[in-house]
Design a protein around this motif. Structure first.
Motif, PDB file in Angstrom:
ATOM      1  N   PRO A  55       0.798  -1.232   0.000  1.00 45.23           N
ATOM      2  CA  PRO A  55       0.000   0.000   0.000  1.00 45.23           C
ATOM      3  C   PRO A  55       0.825   1.273   0.000  1.00 45.23           C
ATOM      4  N   LEU A  56       2.083   1.197   0.451  1.00 48.83           N
ATOM      5  CA  LEU A  56       2.876   2.416   0.590  1.00 48.83           C
ATOM      6  C   LEU A  56       4.070   2.387  -0.346  1.00 48.83           C
ATOM      7  N   ILE A  57       4.133   3.370  -1.256  1.00 48.92           N
ATOM      8  CA  ILE A  57       5.282   3.556  -2.135  1.00 48.92           C
ATOM      9  C   ILE A  57       5.695   5.018  -2.010  1.00 48.92           C
ATOM     10  N   PRO A  58       6.804   5.308  -1.322  1.00 51.32           N
ATOM     11  CA  PRO A  58       7.215   6.713  -1.167  1.00 51.32           C
ATOM     12  C   PRO A  58       7.691   7.296  -2.496  1.00 51.32           C
ATOM     13  N   PRO A  59       7.610   8.629  -2.660  1.00 50.63           N
ATOM     14  CA  PRO A  59       8.184   9.264  -3.862  1.00 50.63           C
ATOM     15  C   PRO A  59       9.706   9.120  -3.850  1.00 50.63           C
ATOM     16  N   PHE A  60      10.317   9.321  -5.016  1.00 46.89           N
ATOM     17  CA  PHE A  60      11.760   9.096  -5.141  1.00 46.89           C
ATOM     18  C   PHE A  60      12.327  10.041  -6.187  1.00 46.89           C
ATOM     19  N   ASP A  67       2.268  10.998  -6.404  1.00 44.42           N
ATOM     20  CA  ASP A  67       3.600  11.584  -6.240  1.00 44.42           C
ATOM     21  C   ASP A  67       4.720  10.568  -6.408  1.00 44.42           C
ATOM     22  N   TRP A  68       4.389   9.286  -6.519  1.00 47.67           N
ATOM     23  CA  TRP A  68       5.408   8.253  -6.713  1.00 47.67           C
ATOM     24  C   TRP A  68       5.499   7.789  -8.165  1.00 47.67           C
ATOM     25  N   ILE A  69       4.723   8.393  -9.040  1.00 39.85           N
ATOM     26  CA  ILE A  69       4.777   8.035 -10.467  1.00 39.85           C
ATOM     27  C   ILE A  69       5.831   8.892 -11.160  1.00 39.85           C
ATOM     28  N   THR A  77      -7.333  11.280 -12.788  1.00 40.77           N
ATOM     29  CA  THR A  77      -6.245  12.208 -12.475  1.00 40.77           C
ATOM     30  C   THR A  77      -4.852  11.683 -12.781  1.00 40.77           C
ATOM     31  N   PHE A  78      -4.741  10.481 -13.362  1.00 36.90           N
ATOM     32  CA  PHE A  78      -3.403   9.959 -13.631  1.00 36.90           C
ATOM     33  C   PHE A  78      -2.642  10.949 -14.509  1.00 36.90           C
ATOM     34  N   PRO A  79      -1.415  11.313 -14.118  1.00 35.74           N
ATOM     35  CA  PRO A  79      -0.701  12.376 -14.849  1.00 35.74           C
ATOM     36  C   PRO A  79      -0.216  11.918 -16.219  1.00 35.74           C
TER      37      PRO A  79
END
Length: 913
Positions: free
Chosen positions: A543-548, A572-574, A603-605
């Motif tokens: 469930p959790l993927i931090p931005p990078f 924010d992680w894409i 909303t997918f960028p």
């Protein structure tokens, strides 16, 4: 009888060991149910339990007869009467039910699932299929209901269909918009029942029946008047088949059907099961409770009572666990007693509740469950003497201990299936993630990390109090004392060469933080080149993927493939700056599909791609996006001018409603690109000059009613291209290089005609090309002279009345070609007797059931037989039986002569007498 102990008995001061392989309850307990109930015994037979008699689930699959669970069900009412389909007389429609295109209903000589009654046998099916219908009133307006029934075939692997037949079924033969038609889209194991709400939507799905009874279930929604029309039906538009049914049930709510509730002349209510453990023992010194159940409850799992007053409770609060002790809720207290709460899904639930002493002081009480330990400060009330278990679950095991278990003991008791992830500080310089050693629940306690590669060396903190140092080239591995989830933290002073986690399916349950070199504030480039290749592939439960941070990425193949539970978090992680990327195959397939809210689906960028990009195969497959960034013309990519492979890019994105005009000038394959996009209402013009493969490109786009004028000059394959679309008309195209159109327009239920001037000069395979196009009344004189395979080509085109004399001189097979064309009378339409005079070398089953189920006149049968006799080939099968085809007693002399000649040549011909 075999007994299986799920948990160890050798525990100090064990008070209860309930169920756990035992078909009886302890003396110090109470059980009640104010009605009879049914259950499936160890032999798979449905049995009836008397009032207040407990019921158990057994392991039927292994045949060992093991007791699995105590059955605790909520009150449910079967809204069907005559649930066993009793008939007043043989062949009659069952009492309280209506025939739907009825055929012969018989009582079979096969025992039904209760081992006593006979199942209802649905006999020879008429040309429009047939089945049962029931109109229900008095339901809750807009309410959802679970429908279920048992069905089996007469022979193994018998094929049949359950369908709503294009919304028909009222007495006038048309849908007036006021009824709900139950469409059972079936598979061998289960089906989904979709309420069509009178829309007239159509479709059918094949189910393979066996000679064993199977229970199917699905959902029906009542209309605004509280009414629903239920149709249980088999359609012979294709294979058809005879079948038996028994045990129909319609009940309110639930994610699965409850135990069977038999009815006769009126509806029947099965009352709720009530089970409690009782004790005169004093557990005021602290106690612990283990609960292991399969649950669908939306209420409480247990209530602990003292003198009839609830002092602690574990319940399902809108899909999450809520633990209440002495009136204090651990979830809603301010501040909250723990950082997160486990989501409750239908299925197996294991918890241990550990209570401190009831001595009037505040105690730290613990709830151990799905990967976490929840401490709750509360005063425990004294005098606990009863534990009541809520209905809507089946108890596998219940243990009660005197004394509060320690962390180690609690984890040991639940066998580490859900280990405690300690709520300890995460090391600032570590790469940290939670790892599940046993995602398939087989007891695996070992771990290897071959894709975590340090530049020089690293230290791994394994999450169980141990750590190890590793040099580059040495694969980190570890064995835990028991399986479970562990927070792994890795420090590497000189950074990492690789940190991929995607090669261990479903083992990563969260990423706490990336390595320092990959974080947003990193001094260097972060992820670069192919660093994101499969970085988190197949981690559905993460469930959790931090931005990078990232720079100049080149390959995102499967980077976040199947990360279904990843939080959207404003995406924010894409990674979006992808000017150097060449490959996006499956990069974002299924991302966040289980966590996306409705507003977030659009909303997918937009991905800022460059000219290096060449492949986007299955990039967004299985997504729930409704659209892409509308600020950029609804396009998912900024640059696709050099993309050659678009195969499956948006496949099975069932929520996608609109998409911008994609730049496809370099595309060579559109195979399955929009396959399954059932809500895509319009197809923009795209460049297709170089595309060779259109297989299944728009298959299943049922909302697509019109089609742009695309270029098919380079096309060679159209297999399934427009199958199942909602097209009402088809444009005139040239297909000069196409060799295959198998199933190209199959089940285009809204297509009323086909253009005559389409060119297919070298096409050899037409198998199932127009199968199921049931609005065709005629067919054009196409040039199909190169065609060799016409198996099932026009099968189920029920409205065809006549057929032209096509040039089929190259053909070798027509099996089922016109099967189920129920209105087809004139063949060919000019009454010529030379359609099949010359063909290729016919296969032995070349005309097997070719004309079964039609309405051929005696003259048409003469035309067919004479031309086949003239053809001169031997030992072939021909089917002209079924439907309303003219019987042999009405055949002309010429037809009979031709028939005799064919039989003398070894032909096998089935026909109506």
């Amino acid at each position: 009888m075999s007994i299986q102990n799920l948990y160890p008995k050798a525990r100090p001061q064990t008070i209860y060991n309930v169920i756990n392989g035992r078909p009886e309850l302890p003396a110090a307990s109470t059980f009640s149910r104010a009605s009879i109930g049914t259950y499936v015994d160890a032999n798979g037979i449905i049995k009836t339990a008397a009032v207040d008699e407990p019921r158990f689930n057994y392991d039927v699959e292994t045949g060992m007869g093991m007791v699995l669970e105590l059955l605790l069900e909520k009150e449910r009412t079967n809204s069907f009467t005559n649930s066993n389909f009793t008939q007043d007389t043989p062949t009659a429609v069952p009492t309280d039910w209506s025939g739907y295109n009825p055929a012969a209903f018989l009582t079979s000589q096969t025992l039904s699932p209760d081992g006593v009654n006979f199942g209802l046998f649905h006999g020879a099916i008429n040309t429009n299929g047939g089945g049962l219908r029931k109109d229900l009133t008095g339901l809750t307006a807009g309410g959802t209901y679970r429908i279920s029934y048992y069905v089996k075939g007469l022979t193994t692997d018998e094929l049949t269909y359950f369908t709503n037949n294009n919304g028909r079924g009222t007495t006038t033969g048309t849908d007036n918009g006021a009824n709900n038609y139950a469409w059972f889209a079936a598979t061998k194991a289960s089906f989904t029942c979709i309420s069509l709400n009178g829309t007239g939507a159509s479709g059918k799905s094949q189910v393979t029946l066996t000679t064993d009874w199977q229970r199917f279930d699905g959902v029906v929604t009542a209309d605004s008047a509280g009414s629903a029309r239920i149709i249980i039906r088999s359609d012979v538009g294709d294979e058809g088949g005879t079948w038996m049914a028994w045990g129909a049930q319609l009940e309110g709510g639930g994610s699965s059907p409850t135990s069977y509730i038999p009815t006769t002349t009126s509806t029947v209510t099965r009352e709720a099961d009530v089970f409690s453990l009782t004790s005169s023992s004093n557990v005021d010194g602290g106690f612990s409770l283990l609960l292991d159940s399969n649950s669908t409850t939306d209420d409480y799992f247990y209530k602990i009572k003292a003198g009839g007053i609830t002092i602690a409770e574990l319940s399902n609060a809108n899909g999450t666990l809520d633990w209440v002790i002495n009136g204090t809720s651990a979830a809603t207290s301010v501040p909250p007693q723990y950082p997160q709460i486990s989501a409750i899904q239908p299925g197996r639930v294991r918890t241990i509740s550990s209570f401190g002493a009831a001595d009037g002081t505040t105690q730290q009480n613990y709830l151990y469950t799905d990967g976490l330990s929840f401490p709750t400060d509360a005063i425990v009330a004294s005098g606990a003497d009863e534990i009541e278990f809520g209905p809507g679950q089946t108890l596998r095991a219940v243990y009660l201990w005197n004394g509060q278990l320690s962390d180690t003991e609690a984890v040991s008791v639940i066998k580490g299936q859900y280990n405690i992830v300690p709520d300890e500080p995460i090391k600032a310089d570590s790469y940290s993630f939670v790892y599940n050693t046993d995602p398939t629940d087989v007891g695996e306690a070992s771990i290897t990390l071959p894709y975590i590669v340090p530049t020089v060396s690293m230290r791994v903190y394994w999450g169980d109090g141990t750590s190890s140092a590793y040099e580059q080239g040495v694969t980190p591995s570890h064995t835990y004392p028991y399986p479970g989830q562990y927070r792994i933290q890795i420090e590497a002073d000189d950074g990492f060469d690789a940190v991929r986690l995607g090669d261990v399916t479903n083992s990563i349950t969260r990423v706490d933080q990336w390595a320092p070199q990959h974080r947003v504030d990193a001094a260097g480039d972060g992820f670069t080149g192919s660093d994101l290749y499969k970085v988190l592939a197949t981690q559905a439960g993460c469930p959790l993927i931090p931005p990078f941070k990232y720079t100049d990425l080149t390959d995102l193949n499967q980077a976040f493939y199947n990360c279904q539970k990843a939080a959207v978090n404003n995406w924010d992680w894409i990674p979006t700056n992808l000017q150097s990327v060449t490959n996006l195959d499956r990069a974002f397939s299924s991302v966040s599909r289980l966590t996306m809210s409705t507003p977030e689906r659009g909303t997918f960028p937009q991905l800022q791609t460059g000219t290096a990009l060449t492949s986007v195969a299955e990039c967004f497959r299985f997504n729930t996006f409704t659209q892409f960034d509308q600020g950029n013309s609804g396009l998912p990519f900024s640059n696709t001018q050099n993309v050659t492979d678009w195969s499956g890019c948006f496949r099975d994105s069932t929520s996608l409603t609109t998409i911008g005009s994609l730049v496809t000038s370099a595309a060579t394959t559109l195979s399955s690109t929009f396959n399954g996009c059932s809500n895509l209402a319009a197809m923009p013009f795209i460049a297709t000059n170089n595309v060779t493969d259109f297989s299944n490109a728009w298959d299943g786009c049922s909302a697509l009613t019109a089609f742009p004028n695309l270029n098919f000059d380079s096309a060679t394959k159209l297999d399934g291209a427009w199958q199942g679309t909602g097209l009402t008309a088809f444009p005139v195209f040239d297909f000069p290089l196409v060799t295959r159109v198998n199933s190209a327009w199959r089940t285009c239920f809204s297509l009323v005609s086909f253009p005559a001037n389409i060119t297919l000069p070298i096409c050899t395979s037409f198998a199932s090309a127009w199968r199921g196009c049931n609005l065709f009344t005629s067919f054009p004189l196409l040039n199909v002279s190169s065609g060799t395979d016409f198996n099932s080509t026009w099968r189920g085109c029920a409205s065809l009345t006549s057929f032209p004399k096509l040039n089929v001189s190259s053909a070798i097979g027509f099996g089922n070609a016109w099967n189920g064309c129920t209105d087809l009378a004139n063949f060919p339409d000019d009454n010529s007797q030379d359609m099949f005079n010359t063909t290729g070398v016919l296969s032995s089953n070349a005309f097997d059931e070719a004309f079964s189920g039609c309405d051929l006149t005696a003259q048409s049968i003469e035309n067919i037989l004479v031309s086949l006799d003239t053809n001169g080939q031997s030992n072939i099968e021909l089917g002209i039986d079924g439907g309303t085809n003219a019987g042999q007693s009405t055949w002309t002399a010429a037809a009979n002569t031709a028939y005799t000649n064919l039989i003398n040549k070894g032909w096998t011909i089935t026909f109506n007498p």
